[in-house]
Design an enzyme around this catalytic site. Sequence first.
Site, PDB file in Angstrom:
ATOM      1  CG  ASP A 172      -0.557   0.786  -2.049  1.00  0.00           C
ATOM      2  OD1 ASP A 172      -1.286   0.166  -1.255  1.00  0.00           O
ATOM      3  OD2 ASP A 172      -0.011   0.260  -3.025  1.00  0.00           O
ATOM      4  CD  GLU A 181      -6.390  -7.701   0.073  1.00  0.00           C
ATOM      5  OE1 GLU A 181      -6.173  -8.566  -0.788  1.00  0.00           O
ATOM      6  OE2 GLU A 181      -5.837  -6.596   0.079  1.00  0.00           O
ATOM      7  CE  LYS A 215      -6.890  -3.704  -1.431  1.00  0.00           C
ATOM      8  NZ  LYS A 215      -5.461  -3.312  -1.266  1.00  0.00           N
ATOM      9  CB  THR A 234      -7.664  -5.832  -4.608  1.00  0.00           C
ATOM     10  OG1 THR A 234      -6.274  -5.544  -4.740  1.00  0.00           O
ATOM     11  CG2 THR A 234      -7.860  -7.124  -3.830  1.00  0.00           C
ATOM     12  CG  PHE A 284      -2.536  -4.894  -8.655  1.00  0.00           C
ATOM     13  CD1 PHE A 284      -3.684  -4.293  -8.184  1.00  0.00           C
ATOM     14  CD2 PHE A 284      -1.769  -5.626  -7.765  1.00  0.00           C
ATOM     15  CE1 PHE A 284      -4.067  -4.408  -6.859  1.00  0.00           C
ATOM     16  CE2 PHE A 284      -2.137  -5.740  -6.427  1.00  0.00           C
ATOM     17  CZ  PHE A 284      -3.294  -5.132  -5.975  1.00  0.00           C
TER      18      PHE A 284
END
Length: 335
Positions: A17, A99, A135, A159, A181
């Site tokens: 990440d 993203e 994303k 996400t 998350f």
Amino acid sequence: MPSLLEQLSSMTVVVADTGDLEAIRTFKPRDATTNPSLILAAAQLPAYQDLIDQSLRASREKVGQRASVKEVVDEALDEICVIFGKEILKIIPGRVSTEVDARLSYDKDKTIEKARKIIALYNQFGINNDRILIKIASTWEGIKAAEILEKEGIHCNLTLLFGFSQAVACAEAEVTLISPFVGRILDWYKAETGLQSYPGPEDPGVISVTKIFNYYKLHNYKTEVMGASFRNVDEIIELSGCDLLTISPKLLDEMSKTEAILIKKLDSSKPINSIEKLHLDEFSFRKMLKSDRMADEKLEEGIVNFSKAIKQLEAQLIERISLLENKGSPALSAR
């Protein structure tokens, strides 16, 4: 004894990440994920200035010499994400997540348009769709955009996922992967209750991902579950066996230096404590999401914070291109 990281890698796909290429080289994950905050952090490192300049050069050439600095920067935002992704793919054997602008999270059509553009940029570099995950925030609009993109062969990573309603809708949309998350859920509960910590099995983020994982496996959904946003190693240990886990370099380093027996906690062949299959239309999705105050608040907060990171990156790029062009730098085409 093998390290925790070595043992985890034998039962779960470990994902880095980060946008830091050196960290990715160090830990050698199969996949990697980025987001606006991570790209912003990486873009401020001197080691990556050449990549930034490369993006600005390509963007200037695309929009033309008469275009304003803002027009160049608007184009460069996509170029930067793709160029970082391209460099990451030189290191890893798997996929990179890139993203869509978080400011488009409530606009289905513009999300689709942006995703197609990002994929086209990757394709221009000879990178096929199977190595890219787009994303998209797990709003209703984002999920519906992903449903269309998946049918076009564009794989999506949904996400900013905090609530069960989001997970159910993503599975029904047949998206490739979701990123619940964990740490941000924990943050909310700590602030709400005043508790400073939770034991691993009682961590609200861990409980949420475990529920989603078992629900998906019981009902044979193909959507992969990738736990994200970890605050400590205990959360990761409790989710060992999850399809994928995306972990920061700091926690990867800690796990690589820790020797202890790791027990597989999640097993796709033995889903437990799940519930009957749900079907959500837009009304029921919104009602269910709204009834989960944590998920509703954290989704909105995440979109706001990612949008701020994009604005900060824009400001940084405006400063950089202005400096380069005022100096007549060969990094950009002459004006």
